[in-house]
Scaffold this motif. Structure first.
Motif, short mmCIF file in Angstrom:
data_model
loop_
_atom_site.label_atom_id
_atom_site.label_comp_id
_atom_site.label_asym_id
_atom_site.label_seq_id
_atom_site.Cartn_x
_atom_site.Cartn_y
_atom_site.Cartn_z
N PHE A 270 0.83 -1.21 0.00
CA PHE A 270 0.00 0.00 0.00
C PHE A 270 0.86 1.26 0.00
CE2 PHE A 270 -3.30 -2.77 2.33
CZ PHE A 270 -3.92 -3.10 1.14
N GLU A 271 1.94 1.24 0.78
CA GLU A 271 2.82 2.42 0.85
C GLU A 271 3.52 2.66 -0.49
OE1 GLU A 271 3.15 4.82 2.97
OE2 GLU A 271 1.61 3.95 4.26
N LEU A 272 3.95 1.58 -1.14
CA LEU A 272 4.57 1.73 -2.46
C LEU A 272 3.57 2.26 -3.48
CD1 LEU A 272 6.76 -1.52 -2.64
CD2 LEU A 272 7.59 0.84 -2.52
N CYS A 273 2.33 1.81 -3.38
CA CYS A 273 1.29 2.30 -4.29
C CYS A 273 1.08 3.81 -4.10
CB CYS A 273 -0.03 1.55 -4.05
SG CYS A 273 -0.01 -0.16 -4.63
N ARG A 274 1.10 4.27 -2.85
CA ARG A 274 0.96 5.71 -2.60
C ARG A 274 2.16 6.47 -3.14
NH1 ARG A 274 -0.94 7.23 3.39
NH2 ARG A 274 -1.84 9.01 2.33
N LYS A 275 3.34 5.95 -2.87
CA LYS A 275 4.59 6.64 -3.24
C LYS A 275 4.71 6.77 -4.76
CE LYS A 275 9.62 6.30 -2.59
NZ LYS A 275 10.71 5.55 -1.88
N VAL B 144 0.08 4.86 -7.83
CA VAL B 144 -0.84 3.83 -8.35
C VAL B 144 -2.27 4.30 -8.10
CG1 VAL B 144 -1.63 1.44 -8.08
CG2 VAL B 144 0.83 1.97 -8.01
N ALA B 145 -3.13 4.16 -9.11
CA ALA B 145 -4.46 4.76 -9.03
C ALA B 145 -5.56 3.78 -8.63
CB ALA B 145 -4.82 5.41 -10.36
N GLN B 146 -5.21 2.48 -8.47
CA GLN B 146 -6.25 1.51 -8.14
C GLN B 146 -5.64 0.27 -7.52
OE1 GLN B 146 -8.44 0.13 -11.53
NE2 GLN B 146 -10.08 -0.79 -10.31
N VAL B 147 -6.26 -0.24 -6.45
CA VAL B 147 -5.79 -1.46 -5.79
C VAL B 147 -7.00 -2.36 -5.50
CG1 VAL B 147 -4.58 -2.46 -3.81
CG2 VAL B 147 -3.88 -0.22 -4.68
N ILE B 148 -6.92 -3.60 -5.95
CA ILE B 148 -7.94 -4.61 -5.63
C ILE B 148 -7.33 -5.58 -4.63
CG2 ILE B 148 -9.55 -6.33 -6.56
CD1 ILE B 148 -9.89 -3.67 -7.97
N VAL B 149 -8.01 -5.82 -3.52
CA VAL B 149 -7.50 -6.72 -2.47
C VAL B 149 -8.39 -7.95 -2.40
CG1 VAL B 149 -6.97 -6.99 -0.02
CG2 VAL B 149 -6.57 -4.79 -1.14
N HIS B 150 -7.76 -9.12 -2.57
CA HIS B 150 -8.49 -10.39 -2.50
C HIS B 150 -8.45 -10.88 -1.06
CE1 HIS B 150 -8.60 -14.92 -2.96
NE2 HIS B 150 -9.67 -14.57 -3.61
N SER B 151 -9.60 -10.82 -0.39
CA SER B 151 -9.69 -11.24 1.02
C SER B 151 -10.40 -12.60 1.09
CB SER B 151 -10.42 -10.16 1.82
OG SER B 151 -10.46 -10.48 3.20
N THR B 152 -11.14 -12.86 2.15
CA THR B 152 -11.83 -14.14 2.32
C THR B 152 -13.01 -13.99 3.27
OG1 THR B 152 -11.62 -16.38 3.26
CG2 THR B 152 -10.13 -14.71 4.13
N GLU C 178 -7.10 8.14 -2.96
CA GLU C 178 -6.51 8.17 -4.30
C GLU C 178 -6.12 6.78 -4.79
OE1 GLU C 178 -2.98 8.60 -1.47
OE2 GLU C 178 -5.07 9.28 -1.54
N LEU C 179 -6.05 5.80 -3.87
CA LEU C 179 -5.72 4.43 -4.27
C LEU C 179 -6.93 3.67 -4.81
CD1 LEU C 179 -3.30 3.18 -1.43
CD2 LEU C 179 -2.72 4.06 -3.69
N ASN C 180 -8.14 4.22 -4.61
CA ASN C 180 -9.35 3.55 -5.11
C ASN C 180 -9.36 2.06 -4.76
OD1 ASN C 180 -10.90 5.64 -6.68
ND2 ASN C 180 -8.90 5.86 -7.62
N ILE C 181 -9.32 1.77 -3.46
CA ILE C 181 -9.21 0.38 -3.01
C ILE C 181 -10.56 -0.33 -3.06
CG2 ILE C 181 -8.76 -1.08 -0.98
CD1 ILE C 181 -6.50 0.83 -0.24
N THR C 182 -10.54 -1.53 -3.61
CA THR C 182 -11.71 -2.41 -3.61
C THR C 182 -11.32 -3.70 -2.89
OG1 THR C 182 -12.40 -1.54 -5.76
CG2 THR C 182 -13.41 -3.61 -5.05
N ILE C 183 -12.09 -4.05 -1.86
CA ILE C 183 -11.82 -5.27 -1.08
C ILE C 183 -12.89 -6.30 -1.43
CG2 ILE C 183 -11.62 -6.24 1.24
CD1 ILE C 183 -10.96 -3.34 2.21
#
Length: 316
Positions: free
Chosen positions: A98-103, A106-114, A162-167
């Motif tokens: 996540f920190e690297l994505c901010r630095k 990166v404009a979008q992150v999808i997180v595969h949870s359970t 700004e990371l537009n995170i989807t879990i």
């Protein structure tokens, strides 16, 4: 002419689910494959890296490529490594990601949870929606990293819009090549079942989950979503339909199944920390994802279970 294709980094590239996602993205996007277990063989135009996601080498990937989106599929399952290694990879590694994505913008992150994060309890409501509390870590320390990863992703969801995170919290993802606990269990000819219990469960074919991840990426609607079909099946029916024979295990007193699992070294497919999931239903409400993304699973329960039946007929 400028190349307008987005660059997408996929973690956990050695896994069956990630391979399917990469195949769907390849050609339409620039894809980068990353795995912390081994370097994955990919198409010639897909860069592939073996990295420790909580170590310095990971940043080099971000320096080398202008990454637009990350599909964070990779995680160490509880039956694969000890608790410390899992925590380092799944939680501290995700924080680094996540920190690297901010630095690096990166404009979008999808997180595969359970769905395991909800915890299995006799007091769960009939349908668990996305607002239900995450109680898994109260039940067992072995799911702490799953809950911590979720909590971390939720913090960044609000802290870094700004990371537009989807879990995504899927139910049991099953099918060819899948190595999670339930899939490893259904591969076996003889499967333990707790006497007096047969909770309802939800199952999703790995192809449908790959489609869900791609839909979440392409439509970019940040938030938290359960991913599940609207049908269920009892655990004992799953076992029968997958061509397994049932081995009854006494469930009284409550510690007995855990002791039996430990004594017989059943940790990879009937781990003590998941015993409650074989007792109590954890049924998630997947309507929000289905309606928001216009997604419906295309594979039936028979498509899923027939794979395990056929696997048992193959010579080993």
């Amino acid at each position: 002419m400028t190349d307008k294709k987005k660059t997408v980094l996929v973690t956990g590239a050695a896994g069956s689910l990630a391979k399917r996602v990469i195949a769907r993205l390849h050609g339409r996007y620039h894809v980068i494959a990353v795995d912390f277990r081994r370097k994955v063989e990919t198409e010639p135009d897909i860069p592939s890296y073996k990295i420790e996601i909580h170590k310095r080498g990971f940043e080099d990937v971000f320096r080398r490529h202008k990454i637009d989106a990350v599909l964070h599929i990779g995680r160490i399952f509880p039956h694969e490594h000890d608790r410390t290694r899992r925590y380092n990879a799944n939680v501290l590694g995700s924080k680094k990601l996540f920190e690297l994505c901010r630095k690096y913008g990166v404009a979008q992150v999808i997180v595969h949870s359970t769905y395991y994060v909800y915890g299995a309890s006799a007091y769960n409501p009939a349908l668990l929606d996305e607002d239900a509390p995450l109680k898994a870590s109260e039940v067992t320390q072995d799911l702490v990293d799953s809950v911590e990863l979720e909590n971390l992703a939720q913090i960044y969801l609000w802290k870094a819009p700004e990371l537009n995170i989807t879990i995504l919290r899927p139910c049991n993802v099953l099918g060819p090549g899948v190595r999670n606990t339930m899939s490893v269990l259904l591969m076996r000819p003889l499967v333990p079942v707790l006497v007096g219990f047969s909770p309802m469960m939800q199952c999703l074919h790995v192809d449908d989950m790959a489609d869900a991840l791609v839909a979440a990426f392409e439509q970019n609607k940040p938030g938290i979503y359960n991913v599940a079909p609207d049908d269920y099946v009892t655990y004992q029916t799953m076992v029968e339909q997958s061509g397994c024979r049932k081995l009854p295990v006494p469930s009284v007193p409550p510690m007995l199944p855990k002791m039996i699992s430990s004594a017989l070294n059943w940790g990879s497919f009937f781990p003590p920390y998941l015993v409650n999931y074989f007792k109590y239903p954890v049924i998630i409400d997947g309507r929000l994802f289905r309606q928001t993304f216009g997604w419906t699973p295309r594979r039936s329960l028979n498509d899923i279970f027939s794979y395990y039946r056929k696997h048992k007929l193959l010579p080993h």
